[in-house]
Every structure is written in C-alpha cells, then in structure tokens.
Design a protein around this motif. Structure first.
Motif, PDB file in Angstrom:
ATOM      1  N   PRO A   1       0.814  -1.223   0.000  1.00  0.00           N
ATOM      2  CA  PRO A   1       0.000   0.000   0.000  1.00  0.00           C
ATOM      3  C   PRO A   1       0.843   1.267   0.000  1.00  0.00           C
ATOM      4  CG  PRO A   1      -0.072  -1.072   2.140  1.00  0.00           C
ATOM      5  CD  PRO A   1       0.598  -2.028   1.208  1.00  0.00           C
ATOM      6  N   LEU A   2       2.051   1.207   0.558  1.00  0.00           N
ATOM      7  CA  LEU A   2       2.937   2.371   0.541  1.00  0.00           C
ATOM      8  C   LEU A   2       3.416   2.641  -0.880  1.00  0.00           C
ATOM      9  CD1 LEU A   2       5.059   1.564   3.721  1.00  0.00           C
ATOM     10  CD2 LEU A   2       2.842   2.719   3.552  1.00  0.00           C
ATOM     11  N   LEU A   3       3.774   1.583  -1.584  1.00  0.00           N
ATOM     12  CA  LEU A   3       4.219   1.743  -2.970  1.00  0.00           C
ATOM     13  C   LEU A   3       3.080   2.258  -3.839  1.00  0.00           C
ATOM     14  CD1 LEU A   3       6.301  -1.551  -3.422  1.00  0.00           C
ATOM     15  CD2 LEU A   3       7.025   0.655  -2.477  1.00  0.00           C
ATOM     16  N   MET A   4       1.872   1.745  -3.616  1.00  0.00           N
ATOM     17  CA  MET A   4       0.722   2.172  -4.403  1.00  0.00           C
ATOM     18  C   MET A   4       0.367   3.634  -4.136  1.00  0.00           C
ATOM     19  SD  MET A   4      -0.109  -0.412  -6.268  1.00  0.00           S
ATOM     20  CE  MET A   4      -1.777  -0.023  -6.813  1.00  0.00           C
ATOM     21  N   ALA A   5       0.715   4.129  -2.948  1.00  0.00           N
ATOM     22  CA  ALA A   5       0.446   5.526  -2.597  1.00  0.00           C
ATOM     23  C   ALA A   5       1.561   6.458  -3.042  1.00  0.00           C
ATOM     24  CB  ALA A   5       0.242   5.653  -1.088  1.00  0.00           C
ATOM     25  N   ASN A   6       2.591   5.913  -3.708  1.00  0.00           N
ATOM     26  CA  ASN A   6       3.730   6.724  -4.143  1.00  0.00           C
ATOM     27  C   ASN A   6       4.486   7.288  -2.943  1.00  0.00           C
ATOM     28  OD1 ASN A   6       5.336   7.836  -6.253  1.00  0.00           O
ATOM     29  ND2 ASN A   6       4.338   9.829  -5.976  1.00  0.00           N
ATOM     30  N   ALA A   7       4.548   6.500  -1.857  1.00  0.00           N
ATOM     31  CA  ALA A   7       5.168   6.956  -0.615  1.00  0.00           C
ATOM     32  C   ALA A   7       6.635   6.569  -0.552  1.00  0.00           C
ATOM     33  CB  ALA A   7       4.433   6.362   0.587  1.00  0.00           C
ATOM     34  N   SER A   8       7.393   7.326   0.246  1.00  0.00           N
ATOM     35  CA  SER A   8       8.735   6.940   0.655  1.00  0.00           C
ATOM     36  C   SER A   8       8.613   6.053   1.891  1.00  0.00           C
ATOM     37  CB  SER A   8       9.570   8.182   0.973  1.00  0.00           C
ATOM     38  OG  SER A   8       9.564   9.095  -0.107  1.00  0.00           O
ATOM     39  N   ILE A   9       9.715   5.391   2.277  1.00  0.00           N
ATOM     40  CA  ILE A   9       9.671   4.450   3.400  1.00  0.00           C
ATOM     41  C   ILE A   9      10.759   4.793   4.399  1.00  0.00           C
ATOM     42  CG2 ILE A   9       9.978   2.033   4.089  1.00  0.00           C
ATOM     43  CD1 ILE A   9       8.797   1.241   1.373  1.00  0.00           C
ATOM     44  N   GLY A  10      10.370   4.873   5.688  1.00  0.00           N
ATOM     45  CA  GLY A  10      11.314   5.009   6.781  1.00  0.00           C
ATOM     46  C   GLY A  10      11.446   3.678   7.489  1.00  0.00           C
ATOM     47  N   ALA A  11      12.676   3.278   7.821  1.00  0.00           N
ATOM     48  CA  ALA A  11      12.945   1.954   8.391  1.00  0.00           C
ATOM     49  C   ALA A  11      13.506   2.089   9.799  1.00  0.00           C
ATOM     50  CB  ALA A  11      13.924   1.184   7.508  1.00  0.00           C
ATOM     51  N   ASP A  12      12.704   1.730  10.791  1.00  0.00           N
ATOM     52  CA  ASP A  12      13.122   1.802  12.186  1.00  0.00           C
ATOM     53  C   ASP A  12      14.255   0.818  12.468  1.00  0.00           C
ATOM     54  OD1 ASP A  12      12.636   2.587  15.055  1.00  0.00           O
ATOM     55  OD2 ASP A  12      12.223   0.437  15.201  1.00  0.00           O
ATOM     56  N   ALA A  13      15.288   1.283  13.190  1.00  0.00           N
ATOM     57  CA  ALA A  13      16.383   0.423  13.670  1.00  0.00           C
ATOM     58  C   ALA A  13      17.085  -0.342  12.559  1.00  0.00           C
ATOM     59  CB  ALA A  13      15.864  -0.550  14.733  1.00  0.00           C
ATOM     60  N   ALA A  14      17.096   0.205  11.361  1.00  0.00           N
ATOM     61  CA  ALA A  14      17.689  -0.516  10.231  1.00  0.00           C
ATOM     62  C   ALA A  14      19.184  -0.734  10.399  1.00  0.00           C
ATOM     63  CB  ALA A  14      17.419   0.242   8.932  1.00  0.00           C
ATOM     64  N   VAL A  15      19.889   0.236  10.998  1.00  0.00           N
ATOM     65  CA  VAL A  15      21.350   0.163  11.014  1.00  0.00           C
ATOM     66  C   VAL A  15      21.885  -0.901  11.960  1.00  0.00           C
ATOM     67  CG1 VAL A  15      21.520   2.588  10.363  1.00  0.00           C
ATOM     68  CG2 VAL A  15      21.631   1.966  12.778  1.00  0.00           C
ATOM     69  N   LYS A  16      21.007  -1.560  12.733  1.00  0.00           N
ATOM     70  CA  LYS A  16      21.468  -2.671  13.571  1.00  0.00           C
ATOM     71  C   LYS A  16      21.781  -3.900  12.723  1.00  0.00           C
ATOM     72  CE  LYS A  16      16.976  -4.852  14.470  1.00  0.00           C
ATOM     73  NZ  LYS A  16      15.987  -5.240  15.495  1.00  0.00           N
ATOM     74  N   LEU A  17      21.290  -3.920  11.492  1.00  0.00           N
ATOM     75  CA  LEU A  17      21.457  -5.069  10.611  1.00  0.00           C
ATOM     76  C   LEU A  17      22.706  -4.925   9.754  1.00  0.00           C
ATOM     77  CD1 LEU A  17      17.742  -5.363   9.433  1.00  0.00           C
ATOM     78  CD2 LEU A  17      18.856  -6.614  11.297  1.00  0.00           C
ATOM     79  N   SER A  18      23.119  -6.012   9.146  1.00  0.00           N
ATOM     80  CA  SER A  18      24.285  -6.010   8.268  1.00  0.00           C
ATOM     81  C   SER A  18      24.037  -5.129   7.049  1.00  0.00           C
ATOM     82  CB  SER A  18      24.593  -7.433   7.808  1.00  0.00           C
ATOM     83  OG  SER A  18      25.527  -7.439   6.743  1.00  0.00           O
ATOM     84  N   ASP A  19      25.097  -4.457   6.589  1.00  0.00           N
ATOM     85  CA  ASP A  19      24.972  -3.684   5.356  1.00  0.00           C
ATOM     86  C   ASP A  19      25.286  -4.540   4.127  1.00  0.00           C
ATOM     87  OD1 ASP A  19      27.706  -3.923   5.577  1.00  0.00           O
ATOM     88  OD2 ASP A  19      28.120  -1.776   5.701  1.00  0.00           O
TER      89      ASP A  19
END
Length: 345
Positions: free
Chosen positions: A116-134
C-alpha cells in the motif's frame, strides 16, 4: 493520541492533512501508519498484521486517500514518508519466507508488506535498520527500492561495523543525534560513524515538544532549535499543532536561512539532494557550513538506544533549500488497538 476515526484514511487526509498543507507543509511523515501493539517493537509487516487482525480502518483506502496527495491534488505534490519497522530477517513472517530459500517468495513477501505504501507513491522510513548487516537482505531490498525511485530513510546513526547504511538518508531523535557524534563527544558512541561521514540527508526529530503548547516562550525555543538544525544543513521533524493554533506563520521557521547559508533564492541546492536519480545512483547530500546558533540548550544526557515506537506524533519536517522551495512534512502516528494479529508470534 492520534486515532483514525470512523472515516478512515480519506477522512484523515481531508480533515487533518489539508490544514497542515495549507500552512506550508510539503513533506508528510506517518509514524506506524498501520499501527503497533504497545510494548512490541515496530513491525515491518504491520500492514499484513493489521489486515489479518481485521483492522480494516487502518488498511483500507490508504493508497486511494494518499496517492492523489503525493501526486498533487492539494495543489503541489508532497512527499509522504511512512515510517515502519525494518525488514529484519528474524521477524517470524520474514523468517518463514527466508527459511524456504525461495528468492521469489522472499521478494514477494517483502513487497507484500509495503504494497500500500508503494501504491500511494510513498517513501519508506525503516526503524532500527542500522542494527542489521549492510550486506544483508534488508539492505539490498532497500537498495532495490531506491534504485527504482522509492526514497528510503534509515534509523539511526550508522555503525562503523556497517558503514554502508550511511548511503541512505538517516533519521534520528534530535538530542540523540547531537550527543552521539563521536567527533564531538568522544565518550558517547565510539562504535558510531561521525557526522562528517554521513553521505545523505540527516533528518532530526524534535521529540520533546508534544505539540499542544501555545506558550510563546515554548514556541520561540522550538523555532530557534529548528532554525539551528536547518543552519547545520539538516532536516527537522516537529509537531505543528501549537504553532498553527498560535498563528505562527511557517515563514518564521525558515526566513533568512538561505541568506545565512549563502544559498541563492531560486537555486535547487539541497532541495533534492537526498533523492536517488532515475538510474538509482546515490545523490550526494549538499554540505553546508555550520552556522552559530543562538539556542541555549542544557547538555544532553549520554546516548541510549532510542525507540520511536509507542508515541503518537504529528509534525512538520523542514529541509533547508531555497526559501520558495523549502521541503516540509507532517508527521502523524496511528496506534493500533491492543489486538494482536491472529497469526502466532
């Protein structure tokens, strides 16, 4: 606490978003648009959780309500940033997909979570993303989305161990961001990348203003803290309720910023630096000199791991650009009622 009323997303957009747009906002931030359970970390699959739990008021008509707004139905297009949990492969739904080893199922599951975010042409914020491997699936999934023109914002300050997260725009609580810069506070976060190694936009949330006060002293402090961050070349998120109720014009937050930073009115410096190009290349964030601030603030406490869940927020995001083309956003969180998904956790 901000709630979606019985009119759902169409009512929310008509009765809340339009007023903020008319005040001057052009960037909107929705915190957990499909809800979260109290005490639970933010979920990447919160849309599917809410759908499975029958919370139709949160899941229906999202793209139909927001899509026209992002494409200009209010007069100008706005950026809608939907902030959700990160694509952690340890999440039960994602883990089930990953355990199959089927690439098509993995990608299909991840895309279903944000459909639904993609269908709304929205950007995405990712909580706590940097705890994961790059070099893990979440990083590469976000890179894929960015490569096809979907802006991604990651929380919080990237780590030295996974420095490539700095290739995305970064979101953080304002006080945490200031106190966790190891170039300034050597005792704070030795594991972290310093401000000088950020490659994209930095988005700072002034979380300690709850939004309702119209006290002139409180609002003046808020305005000055906002201006100080803008003069450092960063973006600010804050609630706008009290400012609007007190009749404070949007221009009070941004007037004279361009001149102090040496930006010519009418140029595009900084206005789109955080956006990927159509070919998916990373746009370098425009660097600007740090200007002195007249804001007097107490020393911030030592940094702790900040979680932005569990709050209802509505606010404004401002990115320093030209005075006539400043980018802004509203921010609002919807809390899901304390009903869990029918699937097992």
């Amino acid at each position: 606490m901000n709630q979606i009323d019985e009119g759902g997303w169409p009512s929310f957009v008509d009765n809340r978003a339009k007023d903020v747009y008319d005040w001057g906002v052009r960037r909107f931030w929705l915190h957990n648009p499909f809800g979260t359970v109290s005490g639970e970390v933010m979920q990447f699959d919160q849309y599917l959780d809410a759908r499975d739990a029958g919370l139709d008021i949160l899941t229906e008509n999202f793209s139909e309500a927001w899509g026209p707004v992002t494409r200009g139905s209010f007069g100008e297009p706005v950026e809608l940033i939907a902030y959700i949990g990160t694509a952690d492969p340890d999440d039960d739904r994602l883990q089930t997909a990953f355990d199959t080893g089927n690439s098509a199922r993995i990608l299909g599951t991840m895309l279903a979570c944000v459909k639904p975010l993609l269908m709304a042409n929205a950007s995405i914020g990712a909580d706590a993303a940097v705890k994961l491997s790059d070099d893990g699936p979440a990083f590469h999934f976000y890179k894929y989305l960015e490569s096809i023109g979907i802006p991604i914002y990651v929380e919080s300050r990237p780590k030295q161990a996974n420095p490539d997260w700095a290739e995305f725009p970064v979101f953080a609580v304002n006080e945490w961001w200031k106190r966790s810069n190891p170039e300034v506070h050597q005792d704070a976060a030795a594991w972290a990348l310093p401000n000088s190694e950020m490659k994209r936009e930095v988005v700072r949330w002034i979380r300690d203003y709850p939004g309702k006060s119209t006290d002139p002293a409180v609002l003046e402090d808020l305005i000055q803290r906002t201006r100080a961050a803008l003069l450092q070349g960063d973006t600010i998120i804050l609630r706008t309720d009290g400012l609007r109720a007190a009749g404070v014009p949007f221009e009070r937050l941004v007037e004279g910023i361009d001149e102090q930073m040496g930006i010519q009115t009418g140029t595009s410096a900084g206005s789109g630096a955080s956006q990927p190009s159509s070919t998916g290349s990373v746009g370098q964030k425009t660097r600007r000199p740090v200007a002195p601030s007249n804001v007097s603030e107490p020393d911030a406490p030592p940094p702790t791991v900040e979680k932005t869940g569990g709050r209802s927020t509505e606010g404004l995001q401002i990115k320093p650009a030209t005075v006539n083309g400043v980018q802004k956003t509203k921010k609002s969180k919807v809390r899901r009622p304390n009903a869990r998904s029918s699937r097992r956790r």
